[in-house]
Every structure is written in C-alpha cells, then in structure tokens.
Design a protein around this motif. Structure first.
Motif, PDB file in Angstrom:
ATOM      1  N   ASP A   1      38.401  47.379  34.252  1.00 29.40           N
ATOM      2  CA  ASP A   1      37.961  46.038  34.021  1.00 29.40           C
ATOM      3  C   ASP A   1      37.559  45.614  32.683  1.00 29.40           C
ATOM      4  OD1 ASP A   1      37.380  45.987  36.664  1.00 29.40           O
ATOM      5  OD2 ASP A   1      35.496  47.241  36.711  1.00 29.40           O
TER       6      ASP A   1
ATOM      7  N   THR B   1      46.546  40.820  37.772  1.00 29.68           N
ATOM      8  CA  THR B   1      45.695  41.964  37.964  1.00 29.68           C
ATOM      9  C   THR B   1      45.986  43.379  37.138  1.00 29.68           C
ATOM     10  OG1 THR B   1      45.754  41.714  40.475  1.00 29.68           O
ATOM     11  CG2 THR B   1      45.851  44.006  39.929  1.00 29.68           C
TER      12      THR B   1
ATOM     13  N   THR C   1      44.674  45.927  33.575  1.00 31.17           N
ATOM     14  CA  THR C   1      43.863  45.825  32.476  1.00 31.17           C
ATOM     15  C   THR C   1      44.185  45.011  31.419  1.00 31.17           C
ATOM     16  OG1 THR C   1      43.407  48.230  32.798  1.00 31.17           O
ATOM     17  CG2 THR C   1      42.719  47.212  30.447  1.00 31.17           C
TER      18      THR C   1
ATOM     19  N   ARG D   1      36.852  36.390  34.678  1.00 32.15           N
ATOM     20  CA  ARG D   1      37.589  37.590  35.039  1.00 32.15           C
ATOM     21  C   ARG D   1      36.601  38.616  35.516  1.00 32.15           C
ATOM     22  NH1 ARG D   1      42.519  39.897  34.492  1.00 32.15           N
ATOM     23  NH2 ARG D   1      42.671  41.764  33.903  1.00 32.15           N
ATOM     24  N   LYS D   2      35.431  38.920  34.898  1.00 30.62           N
ATOM     25  CA  LYS D   2      34.609  39.839  35.065  1.00 30.62           C
ATOM     26  C   LYS D   2      33.803  39.287  36.529  1.00 30.62           C
ATOM     27  CE  LYS D   2      34.658  42.239  30.538  1.00 30.62           C
ATOM     28  NZ  LYS D   2      34.048  42.573  29.442  1.00 30.62           N
TER      29      LYS D   2
ATOM     30  N   ARG E   1      35.993  39.775  39.573  1.00 24.56           N
ATOM     31  CA  ARG E   1      36.807  41.127  39.428  1.00 24.56           C
ATOM     32  C   ARG E   1      37.649  41.342  40.505  1.00 24.56           C
ATOM     33  NH1 ARG E   1      34.393  45.739  40.588  1.00 24.56           N
ATOM     34  NH2 ARG E   1      35.434  47.078  39.419  1.00 24.56           N
TER      35      ARG E   1
ATOM     36  N   VAL F   1      41.117  41.041  38.484  1.00 24.39           N
ATOM     37  CA  VAL F   1      41.445  42.424  37.893  1.00 24.39           C
ATOM     38  C   VAL F   1      42.039  43.364  38.918  1.00 24.39           C
ATOM     39  CG1 VAL F   1      40.642  44.473  36.783  1.00 24.39           C
ATOM     40  CG2 VAL F   1      39.414  42.294  36.409  1.00 24.39           C
ATOM     41  N   HIS F   2      41.622  43.269  40.144  1.00 24.05           N
ATOM     42  CA  HIS F   2      41.841  44.066  41.170  1.00 24.05           C
ATOM     43  C   HIS F   2      42.756  43.584  42.588  1.00 24.05           C
ATOM     44  CE1 HIS F   2      39.541  47.569  39.494  1.00 24.05           C
ATOM     45  NE2 HIS F   2      38.745  46.745  39.100  1.00 24.05           N
TER      46      HIS F   2
END
Length: 604
Positions: free
Chosen positions: A20, A385, A387, A501-502, A505, A509-510
């Motif tokens: 993350d 997706t 890091t 983005r966070k 997430r 991100v995922h």
C-alpha cells in the motif's frame, strides 16, 4: 499454491505494508543543495522531508550516495561504507533515517552489487596478482588470439555502454569482465567469500543503522554463463555482439537471490525491489516475486517504460514512435499477471534512467496540454494495481530538457557513448537520429536539478553557483513553490490522487484489472474491481468497481457509456474524480472528454 496464501500474496493474519506504500525516488545530486557547492546533498533532502511527507510519500528511495569516482553517477561504488563527500557524511544518513522514521516514513537505499568501481579496494587486491585471495571476487579470463596472432577479448560480447564487456589489464595479463563501463568491473557471485562480503559490507552495515530495505540494481545479472561462449552474430559489421542471454537470469540466479533473502533480507524484515531487465515474459518474472519463493518482494519490469527505444544495445536511442494500443497492451499484461498468484507488481513511469513521462507519454507542446496530460498521467499511475513508485519532479510535471540543448549539455556516460558511436560511424542520418532520440529518451532528462521555485537556479542551489547540471530554462513557470499555493496545480492533483488511492485501496492498489476498448488509439480506459465484497450489495454483484477513462489525445473524444461498462443500474455510478476543475466540469459536455481529460467513476 500454499493454502495459507490470500489474493495477491498477502499471508493470513499479515498485511505487507509495502504493498500500500507510495515510494519516492530521490536522485541526490539533483534534489536539493544545502551548502552551495552545486551538488544536491543529504542535508538538502532532510530540509525538504516535510515536502515529501505532505505529498503522501511513505518510503524514500535514495539513489547511490556512496563513495565513488562518479564515472556513472554513483553506480560505480568504491566504498560501500562511506558517503561521497559532495552528498554528506554517514551522520547525515543517520539524520535522514531519523527524519523519515519520526514522520512514520521509511528509507531504502540503492544496492549496487553486480559490480564495483575499479577504485574499490577489493578490485585493487584482485588485480594485484593471480594468487591474491580476492582474485576470484571478479571475473578474469585470458585472451584469445586470432589466426594472425593478435590478442582478442575472451568473448565477442558487447556491453551496455557501447563497448566490449572485456578490458585488458597489464598487471596480470588478463581481461576482466564489465557489463557496463570499463571502470565498473563485475563481481563474481560464484565466489561464496565474495557474496558473504557483499552481505556484510553493502547490506548489514546499513540495515544495522536503521535503513528499511533496498532497491537492488541489476538484480538478475549476478549469475553469468561460466562457459563464456561467443554470442551469435546479429550485427555483422560490429566488432562486439549483444549477449544478454549470457548474463541475465543465469543458471544460479534464483539460488543467489534466495540466499540473499534468507541471510539478510528476511532477518531484518527489509523490503526489496529488484531491477529486472531483459525479462519480458510474466512466466520469467513470477519466480522472482512469488511469496512462496522467498526471493524479492517486487521488481521493476521495463517493457512499458522502454517503449520507443531501439534495441538495448545497438541503436538504443533511435526513437521509434508507438501507438497508444501498444502502451495499453503492456500495461494490461503486467496488471493481470499476478492475478491468481502469490506474486506482486510495481507501478511506475519514471526513474533516473528514462526521459520524463509527460514528454514521452503526454504532451508538453503547450502549457495547457502539458498540465492536462500531466494530470492524466497522475490518474493513470495512481489507479493501477501494485506498489506505486514516483520519481522526483514527476509530481510537478517536470519535462525533458529543451530541444535546443546540444550534446554539450548531456552528462550521462551511456548517452555520450551512443552519441560517440554514431559520430564514429560517419553516417549523418544516424547521428541526427541518435540526437533526436536522446532529446526524448536520454537519461539526463531525469537528472536536471529539481525545480523548487522561481529564484535563480530554481532554488536548487544558491544564486551565482554553477550547478553540476544545467537548470531547465522553464523553471520560472514550472516549479514546486508555485504549485504548492495553487489548488488546481499538477502537484495538488497528485496529492488528491494519492489520498484517494489509499482510501480506495481495495480498488486501486489491490483490484483486478480489465482493459476497455483496447484498440482505441485515443481512449485509455479500464475497469478496476475490488476483490473484497462490500457489506450489503451493489449492482456489480457485491464488489465495488471503478471505471478509469482518460483521453490520451489532443482532440475531444466521446466518453464511454459508464453504466454499461460497469454493468450497474442508471444512477448508481458516480464521478469520483476528474482531472478538470469543478468550474471546467460545469461547462464541459459530460458526453465528451476534453483533450487529456481523465475521469474515475465508482459504483456503490
């Protein structure tokens, strides 16, 4: 797959923090000069650490600051346990570690252990005699001779900097191997004693001081073919031939990296990201990043960022235009290759070895298109997706050097080598094509000083000082200080996107990835879908989904039917974020996308 593994390699009861995280690469020579000598330094970085923290950075990646003759900007290390004087001292690194940790941030260093400088004490011993205990810490071979008795290198391999991979050493009458510059002899990872010294000197020394991990340079080149055959002749008129198959992904590479992980990385809980070149297939990459393999946390794969370049060896800097569909194809490949596996991926479009993203993938021809395309690139990167890695200046939309700068402004050893090779050919078309390509692709574009403000030298160093590299002519109109006070700036948009983005997430991100309109040469669109069902239900079957749609062109384009693409009911998808200001959105036609406009829609 191990039954204890969850999606994307998360272990039961454990979340990998680095998945993350937002990483930010600092090129120290060009970031901030604190003492007026024209070189950026570590105290300068410490002085601006709050700038990075406020941006939303979790991890600072500091490019090489070790003792070095600087033949290749610090990637030629002469002492792993000392700091190059222009950058500061070990105490300054300690201050940087503390500054990061005090803010809940982490610090990783560059680990350059495929080679050292020829000024390293290890190489001094190795070349001193054939019986020295460190002789086999480097790769030495006797010469060959042609039919006329002329001495020849052991193989016909061409290196990365437009020369043979072998250099003759008079002292012991043998050649040493160097994949890069003649001043960068390759370490011999076949020697267990050499590997042990690397782990102690280059890794544990810094981990014991509190460093949190490493970006690992040229990580898949440690294992070479030890029979040293000639490379196939692919360029009949060239004396040396490309030979990456002789040193990339070699026979013992996974053994070596597992050993590094077991002996150093895992005991220190150190994060690792490897530079994985010449490895274009997902099936080749996955063994490096599979959680079950215990090798690396993640790697940089370069198929996308190398678009437009020629071959890695011959004609690298002769630019080849590419359609948007090709860019999208590479993105889709590397977004989906980890799905259903225990591997992980990185997201990046800039680093110290490539031209600026807005000048390569966007449009810097006018101020309006520059700003719009820089924001579109920000949306693209922050919704993928994996890091996320940012490079210094990316967040303010820094551009390539002006086109009228000549070869005299270029400093990079690789760029100068390819240009000199073109000049030596006497082919005027090749010389011009190489120079034109360098203006787009050259490594120096990423290395010009950071544009902090509109004061002399862009605030990078003191007025009246000549910086190590020329400051961009356009710094008065493009700098961080102006953007910090402008809520509609590229910098402000990056800050907003990093927060989203966070917050989302599970999607960005995922989430899983599916390309939409893959063959369209103007629209870049994809659906991100959460792998975690929401409490309650949504019209997308219980999983939150997002449509990212961007106009990657300078002409207006018709928007897609959002509800149809997301498979949701009318009115259940809402606009989460747009690259336009609210004022511009109000006057914009919702059914059309302005040049370089981007939007993200989410269903609930």
């Amino acid at each position: 797959m191990d039954s204890k593994l969850l999606r994307n390699g998360d272990w039961v009861g454990k979340t990998a923090w680095w998945k993350d995280a937002v990483f930010y690469q600092v090129y120290p020579a060009s970031f901030k000069d604190s003492n007026g000598d024209g070189w950026g330094d570590i105290p300068g970085l410490v002085s601006e650490i709050d700038y990075l923290h406020n941006l939303g950075v979790d991890v600072v990646w500091l490019s090489p600051m070790f003792e070095s003759p600087q033949k290749d900007m610090g990637y030629d290390i002469s002492d792993y346990q000392a700091v190059f004087a222009s950058y500061g001292t070990i105490a300054d690194v300690d201050d940087l570690i503390k500054a990061c940790h005090d803010r809940g941030m982490k610090l990783i260093l560059d680990l350059v252990v495929n080679h050292t400088s020829d000024q390293h004490a290890w190489f001094g011993e190795s070349r001193s005699s054939k019986t020295n205990p460190k002789r086999d810490w480097y790769i030495w071979k006797p010469p060959r001779y042609d039919s006329a008795g002329n001495r020849m290198p052991p193989t016909n391999w061409r290196g990365y900097f437009a020369s043979s991979t072998w250099t003759w050493d008079e002292t012991t009458q043998e050649y040493y191997l160097h994949l890069y510059d003649t001043s960068q002899p390759d370490l011999n990872w076949e020697s267990a004693a050499c590997r042990a010294a690397i782990y102690d000197n280059a890794m544990r020394f810094w981990l014991d001081r509190g460093v949190d991990g490493f970006r690992i340079d040229t990580v898949n080149k440690y294992s070479k073919r030890t029979d040293f055959p000639n490379a196939p002749i692919t360029f009949p008129d060239a004396p040396h031939q490309p030979a990456p198959e002789m040193w990339c992904n070699g026979p013992r590479i996974h053994e070596f990296i597992r050993e590094m992980n077991t002996q150093v990385l895992t005991p220190y809980n150190a994060v690792s990201v490897g530079e994985l070149s010449n490895t274009p297939l997902p099936s080749q990459v996955l063994p490096y990043v599979s959680a079950a393999a215990h090798e690396l946390d993640m790697v940089f794969e370069f198929s996308m960022i190398r678009l437009g370049t020629g071959g890695a060896f011959q004609g690298k800097y002769i630019y080849s235009p590419f359609p948007l569909s090709e860019l999208k194809r590479h993105v889709a490949t590397w977004q989906t290759f980890i799905e259903g596996t225990d591997g992980w991926h990185t997201v990046f479009c800039e680093n110290h070895d490539n031209g600026r993203a807005v000048s390569r993938f966007g449009d810097d021809s006018t101020p309006e298109l520059w700003e719009a395309s820089a924001k579109a690139i920000a949306m693209w990167q922050t919704t993928l997706t994996g890091t996320l890695f940012l490079y210094q200046g990316q967040e303010i939309g820094m551009t390539n050097m002006p086109a009228d700068w000549g070869i005299g402004e270029y400093k990079d050893v690789e760029s100068l080598g390819f240009h000199a090779e073109a000049v030596a050919s006497g082919d005027e078309k090749r010389i011009q094509a190489t120079m034109d390509g360098l203006r787009i692709l050259g490594r120096d574009h990423a290395r010009i000083p950071f544009q902090w403000d509109s004061s002399p030298n862009a605030g990078f160093t003191s007025a009246g000082v000549v910086p190590w590299m020329r400051v961009h002519d356009g710094y008065k109109g493009l700098n961080a200080r102006d953007q910090l006070t402008e809520p509609r700036s590229v910098l402000a948009f990056y800050q907003r996107m990093l927060k989203l983005r966070k917050e989302y997430r599970d999607l960005f991100v995922h989430g899983t990835f599916e390309t939409v309109v893959p063959d369209d040469e103007a629209l870049f669109a994809y659906v991100k879908k959460s792998q975690t069902p929401l409490s309650g239900t949504t019209s997308a079957g219980g999983n939150r989904a997002a449509l990212v749609i961007m106009n990657f062109s300078k002409e207006p384009q018709r928007c897609l039917d959002v509800t149809s693409v997301l498979g949701c009911d009318e009115g259940t998808a809402r606009l989460l974020v747009c690259t336009l200001t609210e004022e511009d959105q109000n006057v914009s036609q919702r059914g059309m996308l302005r040049p370089w406009e981007g939007r993200v829609y989410v269903n609930f």
